[in-house]
Design an enzyme around this catalytic site. Structure first.
Site, PDB file in Angstrom:
ATOM      1  N   GLY A  45      15.219  26.336 -16.891  1.00 51.93           N
ATOM      2  CA  GLY A  45      14.435  25.560 -17.478  1.00 51.93           C
ATOM      3  C   GLY A  45      13.351  24.621 -16.577  1.00 51.93           C
ATOM      4  N   GLN A  50       7.335  18.944 -13.732  1.00 51.40           N
ATOM      5  CA  GLN A  50       7.770  19.390 -12.546  1.00 51.40           C
ATOM      6  C   GLN A  50       6.640  20.187 -11.887  1.00 51.40           C
ATOM      7  OE1 GLN A  50      11.320  21.049 -14.899  1.00 51.40           O
ATOM      8  NE2 GLN A  50      12.120  20.289 -12.551  1.00 51.40           N
ATOM      9  N   CYS A  95      18.838  21.117 -10.887  1.00 50.24           N
ATOM     10  CA  CYS A  95      17.360  20.897 -11.589  1.00 50.24           C
ATOM     11  C   CYS A  95      16.623  21.351 -10.470  1.00 50.24           C
ATOM     12  CB  CYS A  95      16.994  19.310 -11.631  1.00 50.24           C
ATOM     13  SG  CYS A  95      15.350  19.107 -11.981  1.00 50.24           S
ATOM     14  N   LEU A  96      15.387  21.946 -10.692  1.00 50.22           N
ATOM     15  CA  LEU A  96      14.576  22.629  -9.546  1.00 50.22           C
ATOM     16  C   LEU A  96      13.842  21.553  -8.795  1.00 50.22           C
ATOM     17  CD1 LEU A  96      12.862  25.662 -11.690  1.00 50.22           C
ATOM     18  CD2 LEU A  96      14.595  25.811  -9.629  1.00 50.22           C
ATOM     19  N   HIS A 137      17.905  18.067 -21.137  1.00 50.26           N
ATOM     20  CA  HIS A 137      17.756  18.069 -19.748  1.00 50.26           C
ATOM     21  C   HIS A 137      16.305  17.931 -19.568  1.00 50.26           C
ATOM     22  CE1 HIS A 137      18.217  18.849 -15.108  1.00 50.26           C
ATOM     23  NE2 HIS A 137      16.892  19.286 -15.454  1.00 50.26           N
ATOM     24  N   GLU A 138      15.529  18.848 -20.278  1.00 47.02           N
ATOM     25  CA  GLU A 138      14.000  19.235 -20.038  1.00 47.02           C
ATOM     26  C   GLU A 138      13.406  18.014 -20.758  1.00 47.02           C
ATOM     27  OE1 GLU A 138      13.247  21.038 -17.791  1.00 47.02           O
ATOM     28  OE2 GLU A 138      14.919  22.242 -17.536  1.00 47.02           O
ATOM     29  N   HIS A 141      12.822  15.187 -18.880  1.00 47.03           N
ATOM     30  CA  HIS A 141      11.618  15.180 -17.774  1.00 47.03           C
ATOM     31  C   HIS A 141      10.481  14.559 -18.549  1.00 47.03           C
ATOM     32  CE1 HIS A 141      13.306  17.240 -14.246  1.00 47.03           C
ATOM     33  NE2 HIS A 141      13.625  18.200 -14.741  1.00 47.03           N
TER      34      HIS A 141
END
Ligand code: Y12
Ligand code: CO
Length: 171
Positions: A45, A50, A95-96, A137-138, A141
Site C-alpha cells: 500500500g 508518502q 509502513c514504507l 491505514h492508507e 495517511h
C-alpha cells in the site's frame, strides 16, 4: 519513475491531503509512478503523501495465495470516503515510511467505502480482511496520521527511543 519515500519523523507526513479535481494524464502518470515505487520498495500500500504529493490518492495491491502481487488486483483509490465501519480486528501493520517497525493495531473489521478510479468513475465497495485494514491505514495517511499514533503510551515511548537510536546510527 521510482520516487523517494518520505520517512518518519518528516513533517510532510503530517500534511492533510486535498481532493483530486482533474482526472487527466498528469494524474495517470502520478498513479503509474506510485505503482512503480510501491512495487520497487516491496509495499502492499502507498499513499501519495508518502512521496510528498498532498493529494487524496492511495494504492493497494495485496499478494495472492502464492504471495505474488498481480497488477490486475491493484486498487487505485482517489478521493476515498468511508461510509460505514463495523466490528474490530487486530492486524500486524507495517509502513514504507517507518521501515522495519511492525506492530499490532486495532481497526474496524469491515468497511463500506466510496472512491473514484483513475477515469473519475465512482466505485462503492464493502471491504473486509487485510483489504479493509490496508484501506484504513492508507486513508489515515491522507489525514496526516500514522499507525504508530494508535500504539499505547508505553509502546510509543519505546518505539520513539528505538527510532531515535536508529536514526543516530544512520540506519
Ligand atoms: C497491514 C500491512 C500493511 C499495511 C499498509 C501498507 N504497508 C506496506 O506496504 C509496508 C511495507 C513495508 C515494506 C518494507 O520493505 C521490505 O520488506 C523489503 C519495509 O521495510 C523493512 O521492513 C525494512 C517496511 C514496510 C496495512 C496493513
Ligand atoms: Co503507511
Amino acid at each position: 519513475m521510482i520516487r523517494d519515500i518520505i520517512v518518519y519523523p518528516d513533517n510532510r507526513l503530517r500534511k492533510v491531503s486535498k481532493d483530486v479535481l482533474k482526472f487527466d494524464t498528469e494524474l495517470h502518470s502520478l498513479l503509474d509512478d506510485m505503482y512503480e515505487t510501491m512495487i520497487a520498495k516491496e509495499g502492499i500500500g502507498l499513499a501519495a503523501i508518502q512521496i510528498g504529493i498532498d493529494k487524496n490518492i492511495l494504492l493497494i495491491n495485496l499478494a495472492d495465495e502464492e504471495g505474488r502481487q498481480n497488477k490486475e488486483d491493484l486498487l487505485e483509490v482517489i478521493n476515498p470516503k468511508i461510509n460505514r465501519l463495523e466490528g474490530s480486528e487486530i492486524y500486524q501493520e507495517g509502513c514504507l515510511s517507518i521501515p522495519g517497525y511492525y506492530d499490532d493495531i486495532k481497526r474496524a473489521k469491515q468497511i463500506n467505502v466510496e472512491y473514484f478510479d483513475r477515469f473519475g468513475k465512482k466505485i462503492v465497495r464493502d471491504l473486509d480482511g487485510l483489504l479493509a485494514i490496508a484501506m484504513q491505514h492508507e486513508m489515515d495517511h491522507l489525514k496526516g496520521h500514522l499507525f504508530i499514533e494508535k500504539l499505547s503510551y508505553l509502546k510509543r515511548k519505546k518505539f520513539e527511543k528505538e527510532w531515535k537510536k536508529r536514526l543516530k546510527a544512520g540506519k
